[in-house]
Design a protein around this motif. Structure first.
Motif, PDB file in Angstrom:
ATOM      1  N   PHE A  51     -27.805  35.467 -28.214  1.00  0.00           N
ATOM      2  CA  PHE A  51     -27.896  34.460 -27.166  1.00  0.00           C
ATOM      3  C   PHE A  51     -28.290  33.085 -27.723  1.00  0.00           C
ATOM      4  CE2 PHE A  51     -28.885  32.709 -23.043  1.00  0.00           C
ATOM      5  CZ  PHE A  51     -28.017  33.392 -22.221  1.00  0.00           C
TER       6      PHE A  51
ATOM      7  N   ASN B 227       0.818  -1.214   0.000  1.00  0.00           N
ATOM      8  CA  ASN B 227       0.000   0.000   0.000  1.00  0.00           C
ATOM      9  C   ASN B 227       0.853   1.265   0.000  1.00  0.00           C
ATOM     10  OD1 ASN B 227      -2.538  -1.430   0.221  1.00  0.00           O
ATOM     11  ND2 ASN B 227      -1.853  -1.953   2.301  1.00  0.00           N
TER      12      ASN B 227
ATOM     13  N   GLU C 218     -19.386  33.916 -24.598  1.00  0.00           N
ATOM     14  CA  GLU C 218     -20.227  34.687 -23.676  1.00  0.00           C
ATOM     15  C   GLU C 218     -20.710  35.948 -24.366  1.00  0.00           C
ATOM     16  OE1 GLU C 218     -18.196  37.119 -20.540  1.00  0.00           O
ATOM     17  OE2 GLU C 218     -16.427  35.933 -21.048  1.00  0.00           O
ATOM     18  N   LEU C 219     -21.836  36.463 -23.847  1.00  0.00           N
ATOM     19  CA  LEU C 219     -22.388  37.722 -24.317  1.00  0.00           C
ATOM     20  C   LEU C 219     -21.987  38.802 -23.330  1.00  0.00           C
ATOM     21  CD1 LEU C 219     -24.500  39.320 -26.106  1.00  0.00           C
ATOM     22  CD2 LEU C 219     -26.207  38.629 -24.400  1.00  0.00           C
TER      23      LEU C 219
ATOM     24  N   PRO D  10     -22.666  41.456 -20.958  1.00  0.00           N
ATOM     25  CA  PRO D  10     -24.003  41.508 -20.365  1.00  0.00           C
ATOM     26  C   PRO D  10     -24.733  42.842 -20.504  1.00  0.00           C
ATOM     27  CG  PRO D  10     -22.327  41.504 -18.652  1.00  0.00           C
ATOM     28  CD  PRO D  10     -21.618  41.276 -19.944  1.00  0.00           C
ATOM     29  N   GLU D  11     -24.024  43.902 -20.805  1.00  0.00           N
ATOM     30  CA  GLU D  11     -24.709  45.185 -20.899  1.00  0.00           C
ATOM     31  C   GLU D  11     -24.394  45.903 -22.204  1.00  0.00           C
ATOM     32  OE1 GLU D  11     -25.041  46.541 -16.289  1.00  0.00           O
ATOM     33  OE2 GLU D  11     -23.456  45.253 -17.092  1.00  0.00           O
TER      34      GLU D  11
ATOM     35  N   ARG E  17       3.843  14.272 -11.543  1.00  0.00           N
ATOM     36  CA  ARG E  17       4.401  14.284 -12.895  1.00  0.00           C
ATOM     37  C   ARG E  17       3.361  14.817 -13.867  1.00  0.00           C
ATOM     38  NH1 ARG E  17       4.997   9.100 -14.804  1.00  0.00           N
ATOM     39  NH2 ARG E  17       6.509   8.678 -13.156  1.00  0.00           N
TER      40      ARG E  17
ATOM     41  N   GLU F  55       2.084   1.746  -3.428  1.00  0.00           N
ATOM     42  CA  GLU F  55       1.029   2.318  -4.271  1.00  0.00           C
ATOM     43  C   GLU F  55       0.891   3.825  -4.028  1.00  0.00           C
ATOM     44  OE1 GLU F  55      -0.755   1.067  -6.635  1.00  0.00           O
ATOM     45  OE2 GLU F  55      -1.630  -0.886  -6.136  1.00  0.00           O
TER      46      GLU F  55
ATOM     47  N   GLU G 181     -30.905  45.261 -26.980  1.00  0.00           N
ATOM     48  CA  GLU G 181     -31.735  44.231 -26.367  1.00  0.00           C
ATOM     49  C   GLU G 181     -32.130  43.152 -27.396  1.00  0.00           C
ATOM     50  OE1 GLU G 181     -32.362  44.206 -23.153  1.00  0.00           O
ATOM     51  OE2 GLU G 181     -33.612  42.411 -23.276  1.00  0.00           O
TER      52      GLU G 181
ATOM     53  N   SER H 209     -29.116  41.243 -28.795  1.00  0.00           N
ATOM     54  CA  SER H 209     -28.448  40.328 -27.884  1.00  0.00           C
ATOM     55  C   SER H 209     -29.272  39.061 -27.668  1.00  0.00           C
ATOM     56  CB  SER H 209     -28.097  41.008 -26.558  1.00  0.00           C
ATOM     57  OG  SER H 209     -29.254  41.370 -25.874  1.00  0.00           O
ATOM     58  N   LYS H 210     -30.577  39.165 -27.857  1.00  0.00           N
ATOM     59  CA  LYS H 210     -31.392  37.942 -27.783  1.00  0.00           C
ATOM     60  C   LYS H 210     -31.088  37.022 -28.965  1.00  0.00           C
ATOM     61  CE  LYS H 210     -34.899  39.493 -24.603  1.00  0.00           C
ATOM     62  NZ  LYS H 210     -36.201  40.124 -24.372  1.00  0.00           N
TER      63      LYS H 210
ATOM     64  N   ARG I 139     -22.135  26.765 -27.794  1.00  0.00           N
ATOM     65  CA  ARG I 139     -21.753  26.067 -26.563  1.00  0.00           C
ATOM     66  C   ARG I 139     -22.013  24.576 -26.688  1.00  0.00           C
ATOM     67  NH1 ARG I 139     -24.273  30.286 -22.127  1.00  0.00           N
ATOM     68  NH2 ARG I 139     -22.523  31.741 -22.060  1.00  0.00           N
TER      69      ARG I 139
END
Lengths: 310, 310
Positions: free
Chosen positions: A235, A16, A249-250, A252-253, A29, A19, A228, A231-232, A242
């Protein structure tokens, strides 16, 4: 701190330990960390205590030895005197701590300094690991007779891992604890285990620059936020990409495009995609490689096949 | 308990809530756990408090509502009276808690019960998530106006995840906390985050038998321990097999073969390999499939190509 353990409970076999030493060697490694795998045995420390006048000295000796790195040999000797050891005993311990050379030389010197079956039992354990054929940890193993491990429940072989080329305490440790469960009222369950100090390993890898660059970057594609409705649309495409394994990623603002560009540069995101009102109507988008400054206009349906590798 | 979090700090955009709801849906779908993703907004609770006579009632109302599952509507009403709300206010809250129907019906009823811009702001947040195109969480989302989340630092949308088909508290939760950093002296850093309750998710998956069988089994091949020299030979081969991706182990002690067999059966290890003195000399071994009881004698060099799939 975060710790990751490997333990084998219910067996006294030294296989043991072989091991577990192998697991240390394999893991480090794979992580790319050069290590020293320090080995000692509590049986050797117990034999040293016995040789110095009694097993009741074991805790005093290990506590003092444990400070060797920090306070040096002289202060360890002072502490031993304070803990009631006489000059002859302290001299023996100093001789013990001064044992040097390669692993085999150390064990030969030790065998002369502390004769008797108890030290021999500890030496045999170390030799078992050193001589086991076909293992992958041989280059890393360093017999370190000054290794004590603070925890008193260890009974046999003890391990400690030190990263080479970086100033850092041990990044792993462990050993055999054949009576540990006895402390909790269940006798006769032998065990042996090792730990990985995850936080420190992270710090070592960070200092040695071992993390691949793309682990840090994360995002491959930043979709600009151009409103707006736009971005939809973006998305929906992000969802498809993905699914296909592209990390995107979008933003966000809906802020000035300069700010969104700077964000991409700061986070080392290699590609940006713009979908404005016109592009949205035409089902097209502009893909830009921020490294080469090249940009192309392609259809939404072609985007899924675009090669986002740098 | 172990918790795993996903947070976005520095942005007030509701796109972040859309992303986080999507992460919940994706993760639990990959784990095979059917969920209800409960949504509410602190803004709605605040509007309810305001409608009942003042924002100073918010904590009293949320603490009482939080107990609804455990103590029922009547006792919540009693607690509200004890906390100083009058009958009319308690009736309003009871009407609020009784709102039922599908998500859209609930929001429409709520809009009638609590008019004004503050409730409308919360309702708009929920509608933003419900109406966002191309998301993967729509089937799971349940607007739950009784959801309060105990923690007072939430300021906007709040989430809670419940596993279907199993008796278990929430296995995830979170929300927007636009003033959290203010508690630590750093103002104006908005954030939103979700948590996964890892221990409970484990229990849910265990109860629903969602762990693949081979995750439990682990070892594919047990090498019998037939003596010190033989096991060293075995160990070398084990190293090669592991390099090739075969999960194998050596029985750590040389005990009766019956005991080693029983160990393999108990751990559902499908294959055993025997290397005795004779086999070791001939560079051969006996491979046995414990399910079919078939066994073959093959050379060490062929073992690496053996198909250990059941």
């Amino acid at each position: 701190f975060v710790q990751c353990d490997a333990d084998v409970v219910g067996s006294k076999s030294l296989v043991n330990e072989v091991e577990l030493a192998g697991i240390y060697a394999t893991v480090f490694r794979k992580l790319g960390v050069d290590i020293e795998l320090k080995l000692n045995s509590r049986k050797i420390l117990a034999a040293l205590a016995e040789h110095c006048g009694g097993t009741d000295k074991l805790t005093d000796i290990t506590v003092a030895i444990d400070k060797l790195d920090k306070i040096g040999l002289d202060k360890v000797a002072t502490e031993l005197v304070e803990r009631g050891l006489n000059d002859q005993q302290v001299d023996t311990i100093k001789s013990y701590l001064a044992i040097s050379g390669n692993n085999r030389t150390k064990l030969a010197t030790l065998r002369e300094l502390i004769p008797g079956e108890h030290a021999a039992a500890g030496i045999e354990e170390l030799e078992y690991l050193l001589n086991f054929p076909g293992t992958n940890y041989q280059d890393a193993v360093v017999v370190d007779l000054t290794l004590a491990r603070g925890l008193n429940y260890y009974t046999g072989l003890i391990f400690e891992v030190k990263a080479k080329n970086v100033q850092m305490g041990s990044i792993g440790g462990g050993g055999r604890y054949d009576d540990l469960t006895g402390l909790f009222g269940v006798a006769d369950i032998p065990g042996v285990g090792i730990s990985f100090g995850v936080d420190r390993i992270y710090d070592v890898m960070d200092e040695l620059n071992l993390f691949p660059k793309d682990v840090r970057t994360g995002t491959q594609v930043l979709f600009f936020n151009l409103g707006e409705a736009e971005s939809k649309v973006a998305f929906g495409i992000i969802g498809e990409l993905r699914e296909a394994g592209v990390r995107c990623e979008l933003y966000p603002e809906q802020v000035k495009i300069d700010k969104q560009y700077k964000y991409a540069e700061k986070k080392q995101i290699p590609f940006t995609v713009s979908i404005g009102t016109k592009e949205s109507e035409e089902q097209k988008c502009v893909v830009k490689n921020l490294l080469t400054r090249e940009q192309v206009t392609i259809s939404f349906s072609d985007l899924i096949h675009f090669n986002f590798a740098k």
